[in-house]
Write a protein that holds these residues in place. Structure first.
Motif, PDB file in Angstrom:
ATOM      1  N   GLN A  13      14.800  27.409  81.210  1.00 46.33           N
ATOM      2  CA  GLN A  13      16.180  27.094  81.577  1.00 46.33           C
ATOM      3  C   GLN A  13      16.321  27.037  83.096  1.00 46.33           C
ATOM      4  O   GLN A  13      15.569  27.711  83.831  1.00 46.33           O
ATOM      5  CB  GLN A  13      17.124  28.147  81.023  1.00 46.33           C
ATOM      6  CG  GLN A  13      17.180  28.210  79.512  1.00 46.33           C
ATOM      7  CD  GLN A  13      17.771  26.945  78.912  1.00 46.33           C
ATOM      8  OE1 GLN A  13      18.818  26.467  79.358  1.00 46.33           O
ATOM      9  NE2 GLN A  13      17.098  26.396  77.917  1.00 46.33           N
ATOM     10  N   ALA A  14      17.268  26.270  83.554  1.00 43.89           N
ATOM     11  CA  ALA A  14      17.551  26.214  84.990  1.00 43.89           C
ATOM     12  C   ALA A  14      17.809  27.625  85.516  1.00 43.89           C
ATOM     13  O   ALA A  14      18.505  28.418  84.873  1.00 43.89           O
ATOM     14  CB  ALA A  14      18.746  25.318  85.258  1.00 43.89           C
ATOM     15  N   LYS A  87      14.911  24.215  89.031  1.00 45.10           N
ATOM     16  CA  LYS A  87      15.994  23.254  88.904  1.00 45.10           C
ATOM     17  C   LYS A  87      15.572  22.149  87.943  1.00 45.10           C
ATOM     18  O   LYS A  87      14.381  21.816  87.863  1.00 45.10           O
ATOM     19  CB  LYS A  87      16.303  22.656  90.269  1.00 45.10           C
ATOM     20  CG  LYS A  87      16.618  23.680  91.346  1.00 45.10           C
ATOM     21  CD  LYS A  87      16.768  23.021  92.701  1.00 45.10           C
ATOM     22  CE  LYS A  87      17.007  24.058  93.787  1.00 45.10           C
ATOM     23  NZ  LYS A  87      17.145  23.428  95.128  1.00 45.10           N
ATOM     24  N   PRO A  88      16.526  21.538  87.261  1.00 43.75           N
ATOM     25  CA  PRO A  88      16.177  20.450  86.329  1.00 43.75           C
ATOM     26  C   PRO A  88      15.391  19.321  86.993  1.00 43.75           C
ATOM     27  O   PRO A  88      14.505  18.726  86.355  1.00 43.75           O
ATOM     28  CB  PRO A  88      17.540  19.974  85.838  1.00 43.75           C
ATOM     29  CG  PRO A  88      18.411  21.180  85.930  1.00 43.75           C
ATOM     30  CD  PRO A  88      17.952  21.896  87.169  1.00 43.75           C
ATOM     31  N   GLU A  89      15.703  19.025  88.246  1.00 42.01           N
ATOM     32  CA  GLU A  89      15.005  17.934  88.937  1.00 42.01           C
ATOM     33  C   GLU A  89      13.552  18.270  89.252  1.00 42.01           C
ATOM     34  O   GLU A  89      12.812  17.412  89.750  1.00 42.01           O
ATOM     35  CB  GLU A  89      15.741  17.553  90.229  1.00 42.01           C
ATOM     36  CG  GLU A  89      15.969  18.687  91.188  1.00 42.01           C
ATOM     37  CD  GLU A  89      17.345  19.322  91.028  1.00 42.01           C
ATOM     38  OE1 GLU A  89      17.825  19.441  89.882  1.00 42.01           O
ATOM     39  OE2 GLU A  89      17.930  19.702  92.071  1.00 42.01           O
ATOM     40  N   THR A  91      11.505  19.120  86.890  1.00 44.04           N
ATOM     41  CA  THR A  91      10.760  18.739  85.703  1.00 44.04           C
ATOM     42  C   THR A  91       9.703  17.715  86.086  1.00 44.04           C
ATOM     43  O   THR A  91      10.004  16.684  86.694  1.00 44.04           O
ATOM     44  CB  THR A  91      11.703  18.151  84.650  1.00 44.04           C
ATOM     45  OG1 THR A  91      12.584  19.178  84.189  1.00 44.04           O
ATOM     46  CG2 THR A  91      10.928  17.574  83.483  1.00 44.04           C
ATOM     47  N   VAL A 121      12.442  21.735  82.890  1.00 43.98           N
ATOM     48  CA  VAL A 121      13.538  22.639  83.241  1.00 43.98           C
ATOM     49  C   VAL A 121      14.814  22.073  82.629  1.00 43.98           C
ATOM     50  O   VAL A 121      15.271  20.983  83.012  1.00 43.98           O
ATOM     51  CB  VAL A 121      13.677  22.788  84.763  1.00 43.98           C
ATOM     52  CG1 VAL A 121      14.749  23.831  85.089  1.00 43.98           C
ATOM     53  CG2 VAL A 121      12.344  23.180  85.387  1.00 43.98           C
ATOM     54  N   GLU A 122      15.407  22.814  81.720  1.00 45.81           N
ATOM     55  CA  GLU A 122      16.630  22.371  81.049  1.00 45.81           C
ATOM     56  C   GLU A 122      17.861  22.892  81.782  1.00 45.81           C
ATOM     57  O   GLU A 122      17.895  24.042  82.212  1.00 45.81           O
ATOM     58  CB  GLU A 122      16.639  22.883  79.614  1.00 45.81           C
ATOM     59  CG  GLU A 122      15.809  22.069  78.661  1.00 45.81           C
ATOM     60  CD  GLU A 122      16.069  22.460  77.216  1.00 45.81           C
ATOM     61  OE1 GLU A 122      16.565  23.569  76.977  1.00 45.81           O
ATOM     62  OE2 GLU A 122      15.770  21.647  76.327  1.00 45.81           O
ATOM     63  N   SER A 123      18.872  22.033  81.836  1.00 47.11           N
ATOM     64  CA  SER A 123      20.118  22.453  82.499  1.00 47.11           C
ATOM     65  C   SER A 123      21.024  23.180  81.521  1.00 47.11           C
ATOM     66  O   SER A 123      20.781  23.181  80.310  1.00 47.11           O
ATOM     67  CB  SER A 123      20.839  21.234  83.070  1.00 47.11           C
ATOM     68  OG  SER A 123      21.087  20.295  82.056  1.00 47.11           O
TER      69      SER A 123
END
Length: 123
Positions: A13-14, A87-89, A91, A121-123
């Motif tokens: 997770q984020a 952070k999701p970005e 990934t 990375v999931e938001s």
């Protein structure tokens, strides 16, 4: 000659953390500069962090400073990337790489590469 195998990727997770490992074989590991790169889908492979053969010198991409930490254990022929506050970005597929001499941020400067490990990375 250096052979590299990454592990430790996965889904997080984020804001979470992961630690990547890169196990190396080959007698030149202990004299090699090691780097971590990442490649997101549709994007260029980019430098994340690098560490000198002794572990006494490190270098980071500006976007990861204070959140990611590279280290190595030459007795175990392993280099690590501790990733916090993800952070999701971020990934991407994360790769470790080896070269001689100094830390470089250019992909083409590295001689040996692992197969990569996926970090999502999931938001």
């Amino acid at each position: 000659q250096v052979q590299l195998v990454e592990s430790g990727g996965g889904l997080v997770q984020a804001g979470g953390s992961l630690r990547l490992s890169c196990a190396a074989s080959g007698r030149t590991f202990r004299s090699s500069v090691m780097g971590w790169f990442r490649q997101a889908s549709g994007k260029e492979r980019e430098f994340v962090a690098g560490i000198t053969w002794s572990g006494g010198g490190t270098r980071y991409a500006d976007s990861v400073k204070a959140r990611l930490t590279i280290s190595r254990d030459n007795a175990k022929n392993t280099v690590y990337l501790q990733m916090n506050s993800l952070k999701p970005e971020e990934t991407a597929v994360y790769y470790c790489a080896a070269r001689t001499s100094i830390i470089r941020v250019v992909r083409g400067a590295y001689d040996y590469w692992g197969q990569g490990t996926q970090v999502t990375v999931e938001s």
